[in-house]
Design an enzyme around this catalytic site. Structure first.
Site: not given
Ligand SMILES: Cc1ncc(C[n+]2csc(CCOP(=O)(O)OP(=O)(O)O)c2C)c(N)n1
Length: 660
Positions: A27, A67, A118, A186, A258, A407, A469
């Protein structure tokens, strides 16, 4: 922009695009776009020492947008880290190169965390900032006073975890956290206007962050913004307007910059445009020296810090050394054994989540580095005890974090705390909500971090809350993750032993799955040795000639014991094996394994969970009792009967198999 500055940032750009070009994958866009911001940060602000990447008071630098890994590798090489040579950069993305596709955490290298999924880096950074504040409170701000800097991109901020983590950071007023937003508008599919119209200023300000916006290619503006952020009482987000693929005549500002090599021709055009007349991987001496001098400054920072450190008392120094070297207190074994004796004498029959609270009550005062928490289920997970002191906004004199219903952030933050060093994080939720934090848990395992997950309400045994649950597939899922110990203790002693193992496992995270419902006390003999360390052991056996081996974990050991007694009345020799940790059992010798699971017996496993994986222990002829569908909402007793998880069923199946 001064010519010197331009050369410094162009060195990052060309190392990055040449490495991506050589690997023919990677990248280039982010390193080209964020080179100026990174140069300002490293040149003027970041306190780090390439000669000692683990220096505890270093500022942390996290590339959440993993990246763009070549940005990080370039910086580490240029500033003189031993971990990354020019050869390593040339081997970007090749087998076993430290310059992996995405940064992979390795101790003492300058790669502070593994990023790529990410948003994770942002949560890690929040954890690091919390750990820093906790240590600062303990050891004083003359000793611990660093910052955590992050580079994050559009993608990081689109991810849900960023909302959770940044909201908590704002609430806690973590003013030691500074995030640079690579605001290039972008992402892979094209301009971000395709997908997002958030007002970032309003978004971050509403979290309680300071927000600034700068031209990400203007040295002075960037520097001014950092200076301002250092005085803020809140965490700061600096939105840096940048151009992805900066310097590329045909790809700058486009998503084509990218995630693919620019191509030889385009790389040549970038050289022309940025007036960089040097061969691939060649950094002219003057520029390299300039970068190395930036790195050299770190020695002075650390030296100055060492003077303060050396003035501290022997007690403080040895405590810091202990926690940084991940050593438990000298009397830890004794504390555990004393507790074991107490548990054995009391033979208390409680839910294992309650046993876990007893363990914590017994050890937390001697383990000040233990930082607990829960995602708004403290009273259910029993993660807080009477020794818990709540960490509050701007007040980090505590050992317990109310994560709120977050969480995913909790797990990512715990990773950050473990990476920071000096604290041991544990955090709780219901086992079923593993689904909400699994991406970070996977990274705990991948990075080999001591993070302890307390997952209570670990089966249909939770009863009336019903199938939403009741975890079914979760244990099997967890057991499929490499380098993760999944513990499911059956009584107070097993819970204590599993906690001990989790605390001693420096490079493996642990899940401790705990019951909501009361469990019997099953330990027959008080032993100094940690029996759970074998992963499985015999709980009951009445004859060396075992006809039926019953293997169970946690709450189902009780069913196995009841079946054992019924089989005994029928003159059938069986034995009960408790298997609190499959991963540890798998590591035992062949002899031990064969001693525990008799080859020639009928083997039956009982676990109120997916049967997936149990065939490994019961063999092709064996029987696995478990859950083959989702659960149901009903009282616990009705559920176990409905799903045939009963001792009578075990007895019938055993008889049938034996032809009796
Ligand atoms: C959780 C997660 N989802 C998807 C991806 C794949 N991915 C890598 S980068 C990227 C786009 C990110 O865009 P941005 O942050 O703007 O980076 P830039 O294009 O500016 O380099 C995507 C979708 C990922 N790495 N992690």
């Amino acid at each position: 922009m001064s010519p010197i500055f331009k050369n410094l940032s162009n060195a990052i750009r060309f190392l990055s695009i040449d490495a991506v070009q050589k690997a023919n994958s990677g990248h280039p866009g982010l390193p080209m776009g964020m080179a100026d911001v990174a140069t300002v940060l490293f040149k003027y602000y970041l306190r780090f020492n390439p000669k000692n990447p683990s220096w505890i008071n270093r500022d942390r630098f996290i590339l959440s947008a993993g990246h763009g890994s070549m940005l990080l590798y370039s910086l580490l090489y240029l500033t003189g880290y031993k971990s990354i040579s020019i050869k390593d950069i040339q081997n970007f993305r090749k087998l076993n190169s430290i310059c992996a596709g995405h940064p992979e955490y390795e101790k003492n290298t300058g790669i502070e965390t593994t990023t790529g999924p990410l948003g994770q880096g942002l949560a890690n950074a929040v954890g690091m900032a919390i750990a820093e504040e906790v240590m600062k409170k303990k050891f004083g701000k003359s000793l611990i006073n660093h910052k955590t800097y992050v580079i994050a991109g559009d993608g990081d901020f689109m991810e849900g975890i960023s909302h959770e983590a940044m909201s908590l950071a704002g609430h806690l007023k973590l003013n030691n956290l500074i995030v640079f937003f690579d605001n290039n508008k972008i992402s892979i599919d094209g301009p971000t206007s395709l997908t997002i119209s958030d007002n970032y200023k309003k978004r971050f300000e509403s979290y309680g962050w300071s927000f600034q916006e700068v031209n990400g290619h203007n040295e002075k503006e960037i520097s001014k913004a950092i200076k301002k952020s250092l005085k803020s009482k809140k965490p700061t987000l600096i939105s840096c307007k940048t151009v992805i693929g900066y310097g590329s005549p045909n790809k700058a500002g486009k998503s084509s910059a990218h995630g693919a090599a620019l191509g030889e021709t385009e790389v040549g055009l970038v050289r022309k445009k940025l007036k960089w007349n040097h061969k691939p991987f060649e950094i002219p001496k003057v520029i390299l020296n300039e970068w190395r001098e930036i790195g050299e400054k770190g020695k002075l920072h650390e030296k100055k810090w060492s003077i303060t450190y050396n003035k501290k008392s022997k007690k403080i120094k040895s405590e810091i050394a202990r926690i940084l070297n991940d050593k438990l207190p000298k009397n830890f074994e004794k504390i555990i054994y004393e507790q074991k004796k107490k548990f054995f004498n009391l033979k208390t029959e409680v839910a294992s989540r309650q046993s876990s609270a007893y363990v914590l009550e017994g050890i937390s005062n001697s383990l000040p580095e233990l930082i607990g928490g829960s995602a708004d289920l403290s009273g259910s997970n029993n993660t807080n005890t009477k020794n818990s002191i709540i960490i509050k906004p701007s007040n980090f004199a505590g050992n317990y974090i109310h994560y709120g219903v977050r969480e995913h952030a909790m797990a990512g933050i715990m990773n950050g705390m473990a990476l920071h060093k000096g604290v041991i994080p544990y955090g709780g939720t219901f086992l079923v909500f593993l689904d909400y934090c699994k991406p970070s848990l996977r990274l705990s395992a991948l990075m080999g971090l001591k993070v302890i997950y307390i997952f209570s309400h670990d089966s249909i045994g939770l009863g009336e809350d019903g199938p939403t649950h009741q975890p079914i597939e979760h244990l099997a899922h967890l057991r499929a993750i490499p380098n993760l110990n999944v513990f499911r203790p059956a009584d107070t002693i097993e819970t204590l032993e599993c906690w001990e193992l989790a605390l001693k496992n420096s490079n493996t995270p642990s899940v401790i799955a705990l019951s909501r419902q009361k469990l019997p006390f099953i330990t027959a003999e008080l032993k100094q040795k940690n029996i759970c360390s074998f992963g499985a052991y015999e709980v009951k056996k009445n004859n060396p000639n075992t006809e039926v081996t019953l293997i169970a974990s946690g709450s189902e050991v009780k069913i196995a014991i009841a079946a054992f007694e019924k089989l005994q009345n029928l003159n059938i020799n069986s034995k009960v094996v408790s298997m609190p940790c499959q991963e540890l059992f798998n590591k035992q010798s062949k002899e031990y394994k064969e001693k525990i699971i008799d080859k020639n017996s009928v083997k039956i496993s009982i676990e109120a969970s997916s049967v997936h994986g149990w065939e490994k222990y019961v063999g092709p002829e064996g029987i696995s009792l478990g859950m083959k569908s989702f659960g149901k909402s009903a009282p616990i007793k009705d559920l176990y009967e409905h799903f045939n998880l009963t001792s009578n069923n075990v007895v019938e199946l055993a008889k049938k198999k034996l032809g009796k």
